[in-house]
Write a protein that holds these residues in place. Structure first.
Motif, PDB file in Angstrom:
ATOM      1  N   GLN A  74      74.123  81.382 -75.665  1.00  0.00           N
ATOM      2  CA  GLN A  74      75.344  81.594 -76.440  1.00  0.00           C
ATOM      3  C   GLN A  74      76.447  82.084 -75.506  1.00  0.00           C
ATOM      4  OE1 GLN A  74      73.011  84.524 -78.282  1.00  0.00           O
ATOM      5  NE2 GLN A  74      71.572  82.833 -78.099  1.00  0.00           N
ATOM      6  N   GLN A  75      77.645  81.543 -75.660  1.00  0.00           N
ATOM      7  CA  GLN A  75      78.780  81.944 -74.832  1.00  0.00           C
ATOM      8  C   GLN A  75      79.921  82.414 -75.728  1.00  0.00           C
ATOM      9  OE1 GLN A  75      77.998  77.950 -72.639  1.00  0.00           O
ATOM     10  NE2 GLN A  75      79.434  79.049 -71.321  1.00  0.00           N
ATOM     11  N   PHE A  76      80.615  83.471 -75.281  1.00  0.00           N
ATOM     12  CA  PHE A  76      81.649  84.114 -76.082  1.00  0.00           C
ATOM     13  C   PHE A  76      82.933  84.290 -75.280  1.00  0.00           C
ATOM     14  CE2 PHE A  76      77.453  85.518 -77.354  1.00  0.00           C
ATOM     15  CZ  PHE A  76      77.455  85.313 -78.724  1.00  0.00           C
ATOM     16  N   ASP A  77      84.066  84.335 -75.983  1.00  0.00           N
ATOM     17  CA  ASP A  77      85.327  84.608 -75.307  1.00  0.00           C
ATOM     18  C   ASP A  77      85.490  86.122 -75.150  1.00  0.00           C
ATOM     19  OD1 ASP A  77      86.277  85.690 -77.705  1.00  0.00           O
ATOM     20  OD2 ASP A  77      87.493  83.939 -78.216  1.00  0.00           O
ATOM     21  N   PRO A  78      86.524  86.607 -74.443  1.00  0.00           N
ATOM     22  CA  PRO A  78      86.685  88.054 -74.226  1.00  0.00           C
ATOM     23  C   PRO A  78      86.842  88.870 -75.505  1.00  0.00           C
ATOM     24  CG  PRO A  78      87.982  86.828 -72.625  1.00  0.00           C
ATOM     25  CD  PRO A  78      87.480  85.826 -73.617  1.00  0.00           C
ATOM     26  N   ASP A  79      87.188  88.220 -76.618  1.00  0.00           N
ATOM     27  CA  ASP A  79      87.318  88.917 -77.892  1.00  0.00           C
ATOM     28  C   ASP A  79      86.022  88.931 -78.685  1.00  0.00           C
ATOM     29  OD1 ASP A  79      90.052  89.530 -77.552  1.00  0.00           O
ATOM     30  OD2 ASP A  79      90.611  87.507 -78.208  1.00  0.00           O
ATOM     31  N   GLY A  80      84.951  88.394 -78.110  1.00  0.00           N
ATOM     32  CA  GLY A  80      83.651  88.416 -78.772  1.00  0.00           C
ATOM     33  C   GLY A  80      83.392  87.263 -79.705  1.00  0.00           C
ATOM     34  N   ASN A  81      84.262  86.243 -79.714  1.00  0.00           N
ATOM     35  CA  ASN A  81      84.093  85.098 -80.598  1.00  0.00           C
ATOM     36  C   ASN A  81      83.204  84.042 -79.944  1.00  0.00           C
ATOM     37  OD1 ASN A  81      86.061  86.264 -82.388  1.00  0.00           O
ATOM     38  ND2 ASN A  81      87.663  85.451 -81.040  1.00  0.00           N
ATOM     39  N   ILE A  82      82.323  83.427 -80.726  1.00  0.00           N
ATOM     40  CA  ILE A  82      81.457  82.380 -80.202  1.00  0.00           C
ATOM     41  C   ILE A  82      82.288  81.169 -79.775  1.00  0.00           C
ATOM     42  CG2 ILE A  82      81.059  81.479 -82.550  1.00  0.00           C
ATOM     43  CD1 ILE A  82      78.446  81.449 -79.737  1.00  0.00           C
ATOM     44  N   ILE A  83      82.017  80.639 -78.584  1.00  0.00           N
ATOM     45  CA  ILE A  83      82.718  79.437 -78.129  1.00  0.00           C
ATOM     46  C   ILE A  83      81.753  78.294 -77.842  1.00  0.00           C
ATOM     47  CG2 ILE A  83      84.772  80.589 -77.246  1.00  0.00           C
ATOM     48  CD1 ILE A  83      83.582  80.537 -74.472  1.00  0.00           C
ATOM     49  N   LYS A  84      80.489  78.604 -77.562  1.00  0.00           N
ATOM     50  CA  LYS A  84      79.525  77.534 -77.326  1.00  0.00           C
ATOM     51  C   LYS A  84      78.111  78.047 -77.607  1.00  0.00           C
ATOM     52  CE  LYS A  84      80.030  74.606 -73.903  1.00  0.00           C
ATOM     53  NZ  LYS A  84      80.036  73.989 -72.545  1.00  0.00           N
ATOM     54  N   LEU A  85      77.320  77.207 -78.293  1.00  0.00           N
ATOM     55  CA  LEU A  85      75.920  77.505 -78.570  1.00  0.00           C
ATOM     56  C   LEU A  85      75.087  76.323 -78.107  1.00  0.00           C
ATOM     57  CD1 LEU A  85      73.583  79.102 -79.863  1.00  0.00           C
ATOM     58  CD2 LEU A  85      74.183  78.028 -82.053  1.00  0.00           C
ATOM     59  N   THR A  86      74.221  76.558 -77.129  1.00  0.00           N
ATOM     60  CA  THR A  86      73.345  75.519 -76.598  1.00  0.00           C
ATOM     61  C   THR A  86      71.911  75.837 -76.991  1.00  0.00           C
ATOM     62  OG1 THR A  86      74.814  75.199 -74.706  1.00  0.00           O
ATOM     63  CG2 THR A  86      72.591  74.279 -74.545  1.00  0.00           C
ATOM     64  N   THR A  87      71.263  74.934 -77.695  1.00  0.00           N
ATOM     65  CA  THR A  87      69.872  75.107 -78.102  1.00  0.00           C
ATOM     66  C   THR A  87      69.006  74.150 -77.295  1.00  0.00           C
ATOM     67  OG1 THR A  87      70.560  75.655 -80.351  1.00  0.00           O
ATOM     68  CG2 THR A  87      68.258  75.050 -80.023  1.00  0.00           C
ATOM     69  N   TYR A  88      68.033  74.718 -76.565  1.00  0.00           N
ATOM     70  CA  TYR A  88      67.156  73.908 -75.726  1.00  0.00           C
ATOM     71  C   TYR A  88      65.892  73.554 -76.505  1.00  0.00           C
ATOM     72  CZ  TYR A  88      70.180  75.662 -72.037  1.00  0.00           C
ATOM     73  OH  TYR A  88      71.268  75.982 -71.266  1.00  0.00           O
ATOM     74  N   ILE A  89      65.596  72.274 -76.585  1.00  0.00           N
ATOM     75  CA  ILE A  89      64.387  71.831 -77.263  1.00  0.00           C
ATOM     76  C   ILE A  89      63.233  71.769 -76.275  1.00  0.00           C
ATOM     77  CG2 ILE A  89      63.350  69.936 -78.585  1.00  0.00           C
ATOM     78  CD1 ILE A  89      66.186  69.269 -79.567  1.00  0.00           C
ATOM     79  N   ASP A  90      63.497  71.317 -75.073  1.00  0.00           N
ATOM     80  CA  ASP A  90      62.490  71.269 -74.020  1.00  0.00           C
ATOM     81  C   ASP A  90      62.847  72.326 -72.982  1.00  0.00           C
ATOM     82  OD1 ASP A  90      60.702  70.775 -72.039  1.00  0.00           O
ATOM     83  OD2 ASP A  90      60.964  68.598 -72.032  1.00  0.00           O
ATOM     84  N   TRP A  91      62.258  73.498 -73.108  1.00  0.00           N
ATOM     85  CA  TRP A  91      62.624  74.618 -72.239  1.00  0.00           C
ATOM     86  C   TRP A  91      62.235  74.352 -70.784  1.00  0.00           C
ATOM     87  CZ3 TRP A  91      59.748  78.012 -69.197  1.00  0.00           C
ATOM     88  CH2 TRP A  91      60.471  79.110 -68.707  1.00  0.00           C
ATOM     89  N   ALA A  92      61.134  73.617 -70.584  1.00  0.00           N
ATOM     90  CA  ALA A  92      60.640  73.407 -69.218  1.00  0.00           C
ATOM     91  C   ALA A  92      61.607  72.586 -68.379  1.00  0.00           C
ATOM     92  CB  ALA A  92      59.271  72.735 -69.256  1.00  0.00           C
TER      93      ALA A  92
END
Length: 255
Positions: A74-92
């Motif tokens: 999860q990535q956030f801007d300096p104000d704490g708002n979500i800007i990107k959510l990456t979900t990994y299905i194949d962690w390896a």
């Protein structure tokens, strides 16, 4: 004469500036952690019969948890708002993933863009955030929002399908933007209930769901925290079976 003409004009300009529409991002779209968090990487695995197994990457660790899939960034801007959510299905391999980018304009959310990367690339799809005439967030991505006078989301109604089975959920939220209860809208029965500690961390989850033929209680124990007091390791323990899921977080802060 000029002074008397300018005074009302100046007053009008000041009034206009003070009454410009401001948009507040609800806590539902903020990280809710201590400090200026830039990104969070989350990874989960299971301890079953003494053996360590990878937890399914496309499942949530807890219903109602903040942006937290079993393996995600999860990535956030300096104000704490979500800007990107990456979900990994194949962690390896980190090859199969779903990326949701949140787009802002003039201080408010306007849309999200979802792209899936797997064996077959899926073209990006965009979901717009819909606001009322008063500028209150109304709906997004199949979700209907209800907000209080502080523009915080206290209820979300949503409809979706799982293996052709239509699911209708009503979720209730606290002021931190974390789900407290989930209801089956078809039966109006309580499906999931969360309990929290004084810091707002989920410590127990009751699952009464009949949709997925489950009924269980999970206890969540927090075992490690970083220097700012944000948890970096916790355990989800099934009270009946004793099966344990361990979840770890790596948190990076703005400098």
């Amino acid at each position: 004469m000029k002074a008397s003409f300018l005074l009302p004009l100046l007053s009008l300009l000041l009034f206009s500036c003070n009454n410009q529409k401001e948009y507040y991002i609800p806590n539902y779209f903020k990280h809710g952690m201590k400090g200026d968090v830039e990104s969070v990487y989350t990874h989960s695995y299971i301890i079953k019969d003494g053996n360590k197994e990878e937890y399914p990457k496309n499942l949530m660790f807890l219903w109602g948890d903040k942006f937290s899939m079993s393996c995600s960034r999860q990535q956030f801007d300096p104000d704490g708002n979500i800007i990107k959510l990456t979900t990994y299905i194949d962690w390896a391999t980190f090859t199969d993933s779903t990326i949701v980018t949140y787009n802002y304009q003039d201080g408010r959310l306007i849309s999200s863009t979802k792209t899936t990367y797997s064996k077959e690339y899926s073209a990006p799809s965009t979901s717009a955030f819909v606001y009322t005439e008063a500028g209150i967030l109304d709906q997004w991505d199949g979700k209907l929002f209800k907000t209080n006078e502080d523009n915080q989301i206290y209820e979300i109604d949503s409809r979706f399908k799982v293996n052709e089975l239509e699911i209708q959920h009503r979720e209730l939220f606290n002021d931190q933007g974390t789900m407290t209860q989930l209801y089956d809208m078809k039966t109006n029965k309580l499906s999931i209930s969360n309990s929290f500690d004084k810091n707002g961390n989920i410590i127990q989850q009751e699952d009464y769901s009949t949709v997925f033929s489950t009924s269980c209680r999970d206890t969540i124990v927090y075992s490690q925290f970083d220097e700012l007091g944000n948890w970096i390791q916790r355990k989800k323990i099934n009270v009946s079976s004793g099966d344990t899921i361990i979840q770890c977080r790596s948190i990076h802060y703005y400098k």
